[in-house]
Design a protein around this motif. Structure first.
Motif, PDB file in Angstrom:
ATOM      1  N   GLU A  42     -57.610  -5.410  35.129  1.00  0.00           N
ATOM      2  CA  GLU A  42     -57.948  -6.590  34.341  1.00  0.00           C
ATOM      3  C   GLU A  42     -56.881  -6.851  33.282  1.00  0.00           C
ATOM      4  O   GLU A  42     -56.558  -8.011  32.997  1.00  0.00           O
ATOM      5  N   THR A  44     -53.712  -6.227  33.568  1.00  0.00           N
ATOM      6  CA  THR A  44     -52.606  -6.861  34.286  1.00  0.00           C
ATOM      7  C   THR A  44     -52.915  -8.320  34.555  1.00  0.00           C
ATOM      8  O   THR A  44     -52.069  -9.209  34.323  1.00  0.00           O
ATOM      9  N   ARG A  45     -54.117  -8.609  35.050  1.00  0.00           N
ATOM     10  CA  ARG A  45     -54.480 -10.006  35.338  1.00  0.00           C
ATOM     11  C   ARG A  45     -54.434 -10.866  34.079  1.00  0.00           C
ATOM     12  O   ARG A  45     -53.962 -12.010  34.105  1.00  0.00           O
ATOM     13  N   GLY A  64     -51.631  -3.621  42.071  1.00  0.00           N
ATOM     14  CA  GLY A  64     -52.388  -4.452  41.136  1.00  0.00           C
ATOM     15  C   GLY A  64     -52.326  -4.020  39.691  1.00  0.00           C
ATOM     16  O   GLY A  64     -52.989  -4.615  38.837  1.00  0.00           O
TER      17      GLY A  64
END
Length: 415
Positions: A42, A44-45, A64
């Motif tokens: 999360e 990273t996002r 990811g």
């Protein structure tokens, strides 16, 4: 022209001052949602989305977690235009936060107790400042948001393998320092942190009755001899003028008082600023441990886990950081660190490949037990703009200087 104009510097400073609340909001959002190493999905996002909104091109690892992002001016040519990278780590620690603040960690047992939320926000701030100058940048800005700094081996090697440092001319970084007051930064050319390696040792003996040690090979007794020898290893095998530290963090053996166990397990860390000392460790450990075990009739199994090498700050980059920090904070804002830290930081992995430098950002907030890796760690949030300003202005200066170097190199290159 090898230096940004005063107009560009003033414009950058004004932009960052106007974004102070934005940086505080981002830091608090990240602080409230920490994620452990290799699980920063999360995080990273969140950072990818924010940078894509600014027009950065992002490159996310297939796993990811961890990414890098480029701000590339029109007409960019790597042959004639430099790339300057700024790195932030993004992972948190398995610590239960004890601060009573509105942005307290919402993930029980996980906390940004090393300031990686601060690092992310300051690096993002540098992006905001330089984005406003995109049309005036003589090269590419790259931001590296690295996962798993808190693990061994760290995520920096994986980011290098992913291409994060390809084409980069220099890399910059910073680290929180709650022991430095707000408005001060710590700088040091050359050795900055120590290498960090782990070892795991199992000693196999022969168990038996506590009343009959002569019938046994006591792994606890052998282990204590090994422990004493390891603590003495640096002083008797390395130049005493070069710091090196071996620390035992775990010694596990036995379960009851009247039984000699079959085995003992020891683990610890090894730190030094000398690459030569580090390269000698595997042989030294096996020679010392093997000799003691042989003398007492025990056997052993040793695992050495290589972590991050020592950071050696590039002197030229450190001077640039120091000059810009002095311009922002005044002479009183500069703390010249007298000795390297024996802590580890895998920013060193980048510095082994391209010139790099890290500085310490004073974040001191008046609170008890406010130190790195503490459940009470917190910061004075005015540090965010200071850190972002130093990073952005240093990157801007280096882009101009490296662009001139590349231009000069092409002019003198033989046909």
């Amino acid at each position: 022209m090898n230096a940004p104009s005063s107009e560009l510097i003033e414009r950058l400073s004004n932009t960052l001052q106007a974004q102070t609340d934005h940086l505080i909001e981002l830091r608090r959002q990240l602080h409230a949602h920490p994620e452990l190493s290799q699980h920063e999905f999360e995080t990273t996002r969140t950072m990818v989305a924010r940078l894509q909104e600014l027009g950065f091109t992002t490159f996310v690892r297939p796993e990811g977690t961890g990414f890098y992002a480029d701000l590339t001016p029109v007409g960019f040519d790597p042959e004639i235009h430099p790339t300057i990278a700024i790195r932030s780590d993004i992972d948190a620690l398995p610590i239960n936060e004890l601060n009573d603040v509105p942005y307290k960690s919402q993930n029980p047992g996980v906390m940004h107790a090393c300031g990686h939320d601060v690092h992310m926000a300051t690096v993002f701030g540098s992006a905001l400042g330089l984005l406003d100058l995109k049309d005036h940048l003589p090269g590419r800005l790259r931001l590296i948001y690295q996962h798993a700094e808190e693990t061994v081996p760290g995520g920096a090697t994986e980011m290098v393998d992913f291409g994060a440092i390809d084409g980069v001319d220099a890399v910059l970084g910073l680290h929180c320092d709650p022991e430095l007051p707000i408005g001060r930064v710590g700088v040091r050319p050359g050795p900055f942190t120590a290498s960090f390696d782990l070892f795991e040792l199992t000693i196999e003996g022969k168990g038996g009755h506590g009343a009959r040690p002569h019938q046994c090979t006591d792994p606890i007794f052998v282990g204590t001899q090994v422990a004493n020898a390891l603590y003495q290893l640096p002083a008797h095998n390395f130049d005493a003028r070069i710091p090196a530290v071996i620390t035992l963090g775990s010694f596990q053996a036995g379960a009851v008082a009247n039984v000699i166990p079959e085995s003992a397990s020891l683990s610890g860390s090894i730190r030094t600023i000398s690459p030569e000392h580090r390269d000698q460790l595997d042989d030294l450990l096996r020679r010392i441990i093997g000799g003691i075990c042989l003398a007492h009739g025990a056997s052993y199994e040793l695992k050495l886990i290589r972590g991050a090498p020592a950071i050696h700050n590039d002197p030229y980059l450190t001077d640039a950081i120091t000059e810009i920090a002095t311009d922002i904070l005044g002479d009183q804002g500069i703390y010249r660190i007298p000795l390297p830290s024996m802590g580890g930081e895998d920013f060193s992995v980048y510095c082994e490949r391209v010139p790099g430098a890290m500085f310490r950002l004073g974040t001191g907030a008046r609170a008890p037990r406010n130190f790195l890796h503490s459940p009470h760690f917190n910061i004075d949030e005015r540090a965010l703009t200071i850190g972002a300003s130093i990073l952005a202005r240093t990157a801007l200066r280096l882009l101009h200087e490296k662009a001139l170097e590349k231009k000069t190199d092409r002019m003198v290159r033989p046909l």
